[in-house]
Design a protein around this motif. Sequence first.
Motif, PDB file in Angstrom:
ATOM      1  N   THR A 156       0.948  -1.220   0.011  1.00 40.84           N
ATOM      2  CA  THR A 156      -0.052   0.027   0.172  1.00 40.84           C
ATOM      3  C   THR A 156       0.708   1.372   0.050  1.00 40.84           C
ATOM      4  OG1 THR A 156      -1.894  -1.174   1.331  1.00 40.84           O
ATOM      5  CG2 THR A 156      -1.785   1.142   1.360  1.00 40.84           C
ATOM      6  N   GLU A 157       2.003   1.421   0.882  1.00 44.50           N
ATOM      7  CA  GLU A 157       2.896   2.414   0.880  1.00 44.50           C
ATOM      8  C   GLU A 157       3.581   2.450  -0.527  1.00 44.50           C
ATOM      9  OE1 GLU A 157       7.008   3.657   3.079  1.00 44.50           O
ATOM     10  OE2 GLU A 157       5.797   2.051   3.951  1.00 44.50           O
ATOM     11  N   LEU A 158       3.806   1.396  -1.184  1.00 48.12           N
ATOM     12  CA  LEU A 158       4.580   1.434  -2.396  1.00 48.12           C
ATOM     13  C   LEU A 158       3.501   2.062  -3.299  1.00 48.12           C
ATOM     14  CD1 LEU A 158       7.094   1.009  -3.984  1.00 48.12           C
ATOM     15  CD2 LEU A 158       6.520  -1.558  -4.136  1.00 48.12           C
ATOM     16  N   GLU A 159       2.433   1.713  -3.413  1.00 47.49           N
ATOM     17  CA  GLU A 159       1.358   2.104  -4.514  1.00 47.49           C
ATOM     18  C   GLU A 159       1.295   3.790  -4.385  1.00 47.49           C
ATOM     19  OE1 GLU A 159      -1.096   0.498  -7.043  1.00 47.49           O
ATOM     20  OE2 GLU A 159       0.909   0.025  -6.940  1.00 47.49           O
ATOM     21  N   GLN A 160       1.414   4.219  -3.160  1.00 50.39           N
ATOM     22  CA  GLN A 160       1.137   5.737  -2.922  1.00 50.39           C
ATOM     23  C   GLN A 160       2.394   6.352  -3.411  1.00 50.39           C
ATOM     24  OE1 GLN A 160      -1.411   7.429  -1.554  1.00 50.39           O
ATOM     25  NE2 GLN A 160      -0.065   9.185  -2.399  1.00 50.39           N
ATOM     26  N   ARG A 161       3.549   5.760  -3.166  1.00 55.22           N
ATOM     27  CA  ARG A 161       5.047   6.572  -3.767  1.00 55.22           C
ATOM     28  C   ARG A 161       4.852   6.472  -5.211  1.00 55.22           C
ATOM     29  NH1 ARG A 161      10.027   5.934   0.228  1.00 55.22           N
ATOM     30  NH2 ARG A 161       9.052   6.246   2.217  1.00 55.22           N
ATOM     31  N   LEU A 162       4.643   5.398  -5.833  1.00 59.27           N
ATOM     32  CA  LEU A 162       4.250   5.106  -7.376  1.00 59.27           C
ATOM     33  C   LEU A 162       3.346   6.312  -7.701  1.00 59.27           C
ATOM     34  CD1 LEU A 162       4.243   1.481  -8.150  1.00 59.27           C
ATOM     35  CD2 LEU A 162       6.095   2.973  -8.450  1.00 59.27           C
ATOM     36  N   SER A 163       2.217   6.456  -7.188  1.00 58.92           N
ATOM     37  CA  SER A 163       1.379   7.624  -7.732  1.00 58.92           C
ATOM     38  C   SER A 163       1.958   8.742  -7.400  1.00 58.92           C
ATOM     39  CB  SER A 163       0.122   7.510  -6.880  1.00 58.92           C
ATOM     40  OG  SER A 163      -0.587   6.143  -7.060  1.00 58.92           O
ATOM     41  N   ASP A 164       2.540   9.289  -6.377  1.00 65.92           N
ATOM     42  CA  ASP A 164       3.349  10.603  -6.296  1.00 65.92           C
ATOM     43  C   ASP A 164       4.272  10.783  -7.432  1.00 65.92           C
ATOM     44  OD1 ASP A 164       1.598  10.739  -3.997  1.00 65.92           O
ATOM     45  OD2 ASP A 164       3.326  10.307  -2.574  1.00 65.92           O
ATOM     46  N   LEU A 165       5.215   9.609  -7.450  1.00 70.47           N
ATOM     47  CA  LEU A 165       6.166   9.888  -8.720  1.00 70.47           C
ATOM     48  C   LEU A 165       5.346  10.304  -9.921  1.00 70.47           C
ATOM     49  CD1 LEU A 165       9.100   9.596  -9.889  1.00 70.47           C
ATOM     50  CD2 LEU A 165       8.296   7.131 -10.143  1.00 70.47           C
ATOM     51  N   LEU A 166       4.528   9.517 -10.376  1.00 74.73           N
ATOM     52  CA  LEU A 166       3.765   9.527 -11.660  1.00 74.73           C
ATOM     53  C   LEU A 166       2.817  10.852 -11.624  1.00 74.73           C
ATOM     54  CD1 LEU A 166       2.808   5.983 -12.403  1.00 74.73           C
ATOM     55  CD2 LEU A 166       4.782   7.219 -13.106  1.00 74.73           C
ATOM     56  N   ARG A 167       2.375  11.417 -10.708  1.00 77.70           N
ATOM     57  CA  ARG A 167       1.766  12.696 -10.607  1.00 77.70           C
ATOM     58  C   ARG A 167       2.807  13.704 -11.172  1.00 77.70           C
ATOM     59  NH1 ARG A 167      -0.075  12.019  -5.912  1.00 77.70           N
ATOM     60  NH2 ARG A 167      -1.957  10.991  -6.585  1.00 77.70           N
ATOM     61  N   GLY A 168       3.940  13.467 -10.364  1.00 79.80           N
ATOM     62  CA  GLY A 168       4.896  14.709 -10.479  1.00 79.80           C
ATOM     63  C   GLY A 168       5.525  14.515 -12.159  1.00 79.80           C
ATOM     64  N   GLY A 169       5.469  13.569 -12.511  1.00 82.34           N
ATOM     65  CA  GLY A 169       6.170  13.303 -13.818  1.00 82.34           C
ATOM     66  C   GLY A 169       7.625  12.541 -13.558  1.00 82.34           C
ATOM     67  N   THR A 170       7.583  11.481 -14.741  1.00 84.03           N
ATOM     68  CA  THR A 170       8.708  10.539 -14.595  1.00 84.03           C
ATOM     69  C   THR A 170      10.236  11.176 -14.673  1.00 84.03           C
ATOM     70  OG1 THR A 170       8.493  10.318 -16.775  1.00 84.03           O
ATOM     71  CG2 THR A 170       7.521   8.664 -15.329  1.00 84.03           C
ATOM     72  N   ALA A 171      10.052  12.547 -15.385  1.00 84.43           N
ATOM     73  CA  ALA A 171      11.514  13.382 -15.466  1.00 84.43           C
ATOM     74  C   ALA A 171      12.120  13.631 -14.164  1.00 84.43           C
ATOM     75  CB  ALA A 171      10.986  14.726 -16.326  1.00 84.43           C
ATOM     76  N   SER A 172      11.253  13.728 -13.293  1.00 89.11           N
ATOM     77  CA  SER A 172      11.860  14.106 -11.926  1.00 89.11           C
ATOM     78  C   SER A 172      12.636  13.061 -11.214  1.00 89.11           C
ATOM     79  CB  SER A 172      10.732  14.304 -10.971  1.00 89.11           C
ATOM     80  OG  SER A 172       9.675  13.289 -10.641  1.00 89.11           O
ATOM     81  N   ALA A 173      12.498  11.698 -11.935  1.00 86.82           N
ATOM     82  CA  ALA A 173      13.136  10.486 -11.344  1.00 86.82           C
ATOM     83  C   ALA A 173      14.689  10.680 -11.483  1.00 86.82           C
ATOM     84  CB  ALA A 173      12.584   9.134 -11.795  1.00 86.82           C
ATOM     85  N   GLU A 174      15.275  11.398 -12.487  1.00 87.50           N
ATOM     86  CA  GLU A 174      16.640  11.464 -12.902  1.00 87.50           C
ATOM     87  C   GLU A 174      17.242  12.369 -11.586  1.00 87.50           C
ATOM     88  OE1 GLU A 174      19.173  11.914 -16.732  1.00 87.50           O
ATOM     89  OE2 GLU A 174      17.236  13.124 -16.602  1.00 87.50           O
ATOM     90  N   GLN A 175      16.627  13.321 -11.256  1.00 88.66           N
ATOM     91  CA  GLN A 175      16.991  14.051 -10.058  1.00 88.66           C
ATOM     92  C   GLN A 175      16.808  13.759  -8.606  1.00 88.66           C
ATOM     93  OE1 GLN A 175      15.007  15.776 -12.758  1.00 88.66           O
ATOM     94  NE2 GLN A 175      16.888  15.837 -13.614  1.00 88.66           N
ATOM     95  N   MET A 176      16.105  12.504  -8.782  1.00 87.62           N
ATOM     96  CA  MET A 176      15.920  12.166  -6.999  1.00 87.62           C
ATOM     97  C   MET A 176      17.029  11.569  -6.487  1.00 87.62           C
ATOM     98  SD  MET A 176      11.943  10.392  -7.909  1.00 87.62           S
ATOM     99  CE  MET A 176      11.998   9.533  -6.349  1.00 87.62           C
TER     100      MET A 176
END
Length: 470
Positions: A156-176
Amino acid sequence: MTQQGVRWTADQVLALAPDAPSRKAGSKLGVAGPWSEAGSTGEGAVWGLCKGSGSKPYQTIVDIADVAGPAYKCSCPSRKFPCKHALGLLLVWAGADGTVPDGGEPPAWAEEWLAARRKRADAKQGSAAAPAASADPEAARKRAEKRAERITAGATELEQRLSDLLRGGTASAEQMGYGLWEETAARMVDAQAPGLAARVRELGAIPSSGPGWPVRFLEECALLHLLDQGWLHRDRLPDGLAATVRSRVGLPAQAEGPPVRDRWVVLAQYDTADSRLATRRIWLYGTESGRTALLLSYGAAGRAPALALPVGLALDAEVTGYTGAGQLRVELGEQFTAPAPTAQRPPGVRPEEAAARYGEALGDDPWLESWPVTLAEVIPTRAQDPRDARDARGTRDARETRDPGSWQLVDPVTDSALPLAPSATSRPGLWRLIALSGGAPLTVFGECGHRGFTPLAAWPKDSGETVSLC
C-alpha cells in the motif's frame, strides 16, 4: 563411475567451474605432470595427489555419483567448490590416457571421506523416513497472517509512492537520486517483501542506465504496480496466478505434488550474483516427458552454490515441481543412476514460435524475464545496421560506426530471426557459437525474453554432443 565406463568430456568438466579464473586455473592442472597416485573406482570416486608449492601434495577426491551432483574434497585452502585441483583431476580423468586408471582401491584418506559420506547419506535417509515432528499449525497460521499484513502495508505504501512519482512526472526521477529508492527498498524489507524490495532497487537504477531510460522506467513502474495490485487483490486471482504473485513478492515457495521420474538431460548451467547472494540456474530436459525444468540453488555472496551437474550428461532421477502458474522450477529428488553421456536433445522450433511461447508464458507470469526454448537450424548472423545504408553517391559517413554487438539467430528457410540479448553479445559464448556454426545451421538452446535471446548451449548439425555457451 559412469554407465558403461564412459568418461566425461573436458567441456562437461569445465562447466562445473564456479567462475572463469577457476576454469583457467583448473585447465592448467588438467595434465598428468602435477598428479601422482591417481585412481578411480567403478562406483563414482576419483582421487589423486597434486603437487603444489608446499612440501606436501594436495589430497583431492571427487564423488561423481552423488545425488546432488559431484561432491569434492581437497586439502588446499581454497573456498571455491570445485577448486582448481578438483577440476584438474577431473580433466586428467576425462583424458582417459591411463593417468587415472579404473578399478582401483581408494587410499585410506580417500576411503575415510567416502565412508563418512555414506554414513551421512544413510542417516539422512533414515531421518527422512521417520515421521516428522508435529508442528503447531495454529502458530504457523498466525505467523503467516502477520507477515501477510506487513506485506499488505508495504504494498500500500509503495502504491502511494508510485502515484506521487507519476503525478509529478517521470522526468523528476533523474533528479531524485538513488538514495530515495534505497530507502523505499529498505521499507519493503521491513515489510518482509524481499521481492518488492529487489524490484524497487532495479527501478532506482534505471534513470542512470543510458538513452531511452524513461520508457524502461515507465515499463518497470507498470510491472511493479501490477505486482502490488496482484498482492492486494490476490483473493480474486486464480490459484496458479495467486501462487505466482506470492512467489514474486518474496514468500517462500514449496515443491509439492508427486515426483516425476525421467531421464533428465542437463542442458545448461550458469551463475548470477549480487552483493548478497549467488544463484545457480540449471536447465533440464526430460527425454520421456518432453518437459523443460529449472533447478535453482543458492550460495552466500562470494561462494558458489553447492549443487552442480555436468552439462550434456543425463541422469535418471525424480523431480518435484513448485507451485505457481507456468512454474518450471523443480526440486531434485532421488537419483537412480550416475550421470552418463547422451545424444538426446530437445526438439527445436522456429524463431517465430519461440517468441510466441514466451508471449504465452507471460499470460501466466507477467513478470517473467525469459522462457527456455530450443531453436532448430539457425545461423548466427550480424544484424543489419541501418547506418550501413549508402547515400546517393554510394558513400558512408566515416563518423558513423556499426554496433559490434548487434547479432541475431536467423532461420535460413523462413528468414525469420531472433535478436541476441545485449548481455549475450558481450559473453565469450557468442564467439564460440559463431565458430561452431561456421555459417552453417545448428540447434541452439537458450532463454527467449523481451531483451532478446540468450544462447546457453548448442549442437552442431549431425552431432549429439552438447557444447556449453555459458
